[in-house]
Design a protein around this motif. Structure first.
Motif, PDB file in Angstrom:
ATOM      1  N   ASP A   1       0.856  -1.183   0.000  1.00  0.00           N
ATOM      2  CA  ASP A   1       0.000   0.000   0.000  1.00  0.00           C
ATOM      3  C   ASP A   1       0.894   1.236   0.000  1.00  0.00           C
ATOM      4  O   ASP A   1       2.115   1.133   0.154  1.00  0.00           O
ATOM      5  N   PRO A   2       0.336   2.440  -0.209  1.00  0.00           N
ATOM      6  CA  PRO A   2       1.187   3.637  -0.325  1.00  0.00           C
ATOM      7  C   PRO A   2       2.101   3.873   0.869  1.00  0.00           C
ATOM      8  O   PRO A   2       3.272   4.252   0.694  1.00  0.00           O
TER       9      PRO A   2
ATOM     10  N   GLN B   1      -2.896   8.087   1.267  1.00  0.00           N
ATOM     11  CA  GLN B   1      -2.969   7.266   2.476  1.00  0.00           C
ATOM     12  C   GLN B   1      -2.217   7.916   3.642  1.00  0.00           C
ATOM     13  O   GLN B   1      -1.119   7.508   4.005  1.00  0.00           O
TER      14      GLN B   1
ATOM     15  N   GLN C   1      -8.630   0.942   6.937  1.00  0.00           N
ATOM     16  CA  GLN C   1      -8.339   0.948   5.512  1.00  0.00           C
ATOM     17  C   GLN C   1      -8.280  -0.478   4.951  1.00  0.00           C
ATOM     18  O   GLN C   1      -7.998  -1.433   5.674  1.00  0.00           O
TER      19      GLN C   1
ATOM     20  N   TRP D   1      -5.310  -0.770  -3.740  1.00  0.00           N
ATOM     21  CA  TRP D   1      -4.083   0.016  -3.873  1.00  0.00           C
ATOM     22  C   TRP D   1      -3.365  -0.206  -5.197  1.00  0.00           C
ATOM     23  O   TRP D   1      -2.207   0.157  -5.331  1.00  0.00           O
TER      24      TRP D   1
ATOM     25  N   ARG E   1      -2.672   5.616  -8.328  1.00  0.00           N
ATOM     26  CA  ARG E   1      -1.759   5.342  -7.213  1.00  0.00           C
ATOM     27  C   ARG E   1      -0.378   4.942  -7.734  1.00  0.00           C
ATOM     28  O   ARG E   1       0.666   5.364  -7.219  1.00  0.00           O
TER      29      ARG E   1
ATOM     30  N   SER F   1       3.249   6.684  -7.101  1.00  0.00           N
ATOM     31  CA  SER F   1       4.402   6.000  -6.515  1.00  0.00           C
ATOM     32  C   SER F   1       5.628   6.162  -7.393  1.00  0.00           C
ATOM     33  O   SER F   1       6.743   6.368  -6.900  1.00  0.00           O
TER      34      SER F   1
END
Length: 494
Positions: free
Chosen positions: A333-334, A371, A382, A389, A394, A398
């Motif tokens: 995830d972020p 996030q 979450q 994600w 997203r 990233s």
């Protein structure tokens, strides 16, 4: 005619480069990735020294692991140690708003994840803080939110029974779900409902009558909200009389309802539906998004057999063939991506000297990817599945973050990045060997042919090109090269 085994005059036979010691074997790498926030040189050394399972067992006893650097981080944000009353008075007098303290709490947690040697504990602390989610933006929660997170971290490797009682009766949870003001005259049902729906048995397992008695059991746990924010138990506010929730029945005759609260949460913790929900959630987090029913059932049995202790469940989880076969199936995830990128690039932070310091800006990195820690607005926490994600937006976010950090451009203040030449394994090296070295350093595994091809395209060189400190790859293309590794599936998954 020269035979295949005859050496040609004046030409040395090709020498296969030795395996980079930074690489880890598949099973060891898999285990360490699932239960850490990303591999570092120090963590790799520990895994090689102890073996994957040995490292895992060592991590299950965090008290035996010295963690001074992580412990010292608390001094970076002094208000994290302030009392509820002090925090409330400071926000009332406009000295320091509560939202700012909560932002600092998120920064502290992110920096702990980067710095801590107790990686498994940090991973499990996040898991439980998400399961028993209390959003930091909820009204008044900031007064008790830091001790709440610390309490869950302290119990993260204990029993679910203890965690459930701790979370249910904590002032932070009480403030968020209105139990802090619930009385026998007017029981508030929010916490009583979420205790059943989110924290234990699940949505379809209870009735509205169960919710009403659940709320009555929890009356008495008060907080003096909007005044001193002092927490206390008030027998005068506890609703006495027989209660029945599912198959839990209690005469509930005492004005002091703390004991019945504990009996109730212990019952819910050991309910078969709770066992299955916790087993499934652990399997989704650490194995794959669609864990086999047989694995979930087995983990639930272990959970109940060991009276809700978490460690035996983790033992069985990592021993499962399904776990071994799940390499590379979980998307970071972020927040995990930001922390793993700091760790992969070996970025070192100093105590913040300004709002632009790296340890401050890390919060904007996670927020920019959608996030911010503990800011999920709903009480369910979450998502922990890939679909949540793995969106295009997203991923591109990233990739921008990777490039910015690979170049050391942002965040920058009060941070130390490795200079480009420090990534070279020697004074002169073939490009393919440099990529293999970087893959071992950043991804903890040898480079694949696909990764080498991507790196060649990124910087426009051939595999056999000789790279030294004066080469363009080192002088100005290193950010592109590092980003190519960070953008790869090997970094984006855990």
């Amino acid at each position: 005619m020269t035979s295949p085994t005859t050496k040609k005059p004046g030409k040395k036979p090709a020498k296969k480069p030795a395996k980079d010691p930074s690489s880890l074997s598949g099973p060891d790498r898999h285990l360490a990735l699932r239960f850490s926030y990303g591999l570092t040189p120090e963590l790799r050394r520990d895994v090689r020294r102890l073996g994957g399972r040995g490292w895992f067992e060592h991590q299950l006893e965090p008290r035996k692991i010295s963690d001074r650097k992580a412990d010292d981080l608390a001094g970076w944000w002094p208000s994290l140690g302030r009392s509820p009353l002090d925090l409330w008075q400071r926000t009332q007098s406009e000295v320091e708003p509560g939202w700012q303290v909560m932002e600092d709490y998120a920064r502290w947690v992110l920096m702990r994840r980067i710095t801590s040697k107790r990686q498994l504990l940090e991973v499990m602390a996040e898991f439980w803080e998400n399961h028993f989610h209390v959003p930091v933006d909820a009204d008044g929660v900031f007064t008790h939110r830091v001790p709440y997170g610390k309490a869950l971290r302290a119990g993260a490797l204990g029993s679910f029974k203890d965690l459930l009682f701790t979370a249910t009766t904590h002032p932070a949870m009480g403030i968020y779900l209105n139990n802090a003001e619930s009385t026998k005259a007017a029981p508030n049902e929010n916490l009583g409902r979420e205790l059943l729906e989110l924290h234990t048995v699940g949505r379809d397992a209870y009735s509205e009558d169960d919710v009403k008695d659940s709320a009555r059991i929890l009356t008495g746990w008060r907080v003096d909200v909007w005044k001193t924010f002092a927490a206390k138990y008030s027998p005068d506010d506890h609703a006495t009389g027989t209660v029945k929730v599912l198959k839990f029945k209690d005469a509930n005759t005492s004005r002091d309802g703390r004991a019945v609260t504990r009996r109730y949460t212990d019952y819910l913790a050991t309910h078969p539906a709770t066992a299955e929900r916790i087993a499934r959630k652990l399997a989704v987090k650490f194995v794959r998004d669609d864990p086999p029913a047989a694995l979930v059932k087995h983990l639930a049995k272990v959970y109940l057999k060991h009276d809700t202790e978490i460690v035996p469940v983790l033992h069985e989880l990592v021993s499962s063939p399904v776990f071994s076969a799940s390499r590379g199936t979980k998307v970071r995830d972020p927040g995990e991506d930001v922390v793993a990128t700091w760790r992969a690039l070996q970025v070192k932070a100093r105590k913040p000297g300004s709002d632009s310091s790296g340890a401050e800006a890390i919060l904007w990195q996670t927020s920019g990817l959608g996030q911010r820690p503990f800011a999920w607005s709903r009480p369910d926490g979450q998502p922990i599945t890939n679909a949540a994600w793995a969106s295009t937006g997203r991923m591109t976010g990233s990739w921008r973050m990777h490039y910015s950090m690979a170049g050391g451009w942002w965040p920058k203040d009060d941070l130390r990045y490795r200079p480009p030449k420090a990534w070279l394994p020697g004074t002169k090296v073939r490009f393919e060997d440099l990529v293999d070295h970087l893959s071992a350093e950043i991804l903890s595994r040898p480079a694949t042919a696909q990764l080498l091809s991507a790196c060649c395209q990124a910087v426009g060189v051939r595999p056999g090109t000789r790279i030294d400190q004066e080469h363009a790859v080192v002088q100005w293309q290193m950010p592109l090269l590092l980003t190519t590794l960070l953008d790869s599936p090997a970094h984006m998954t855990r």
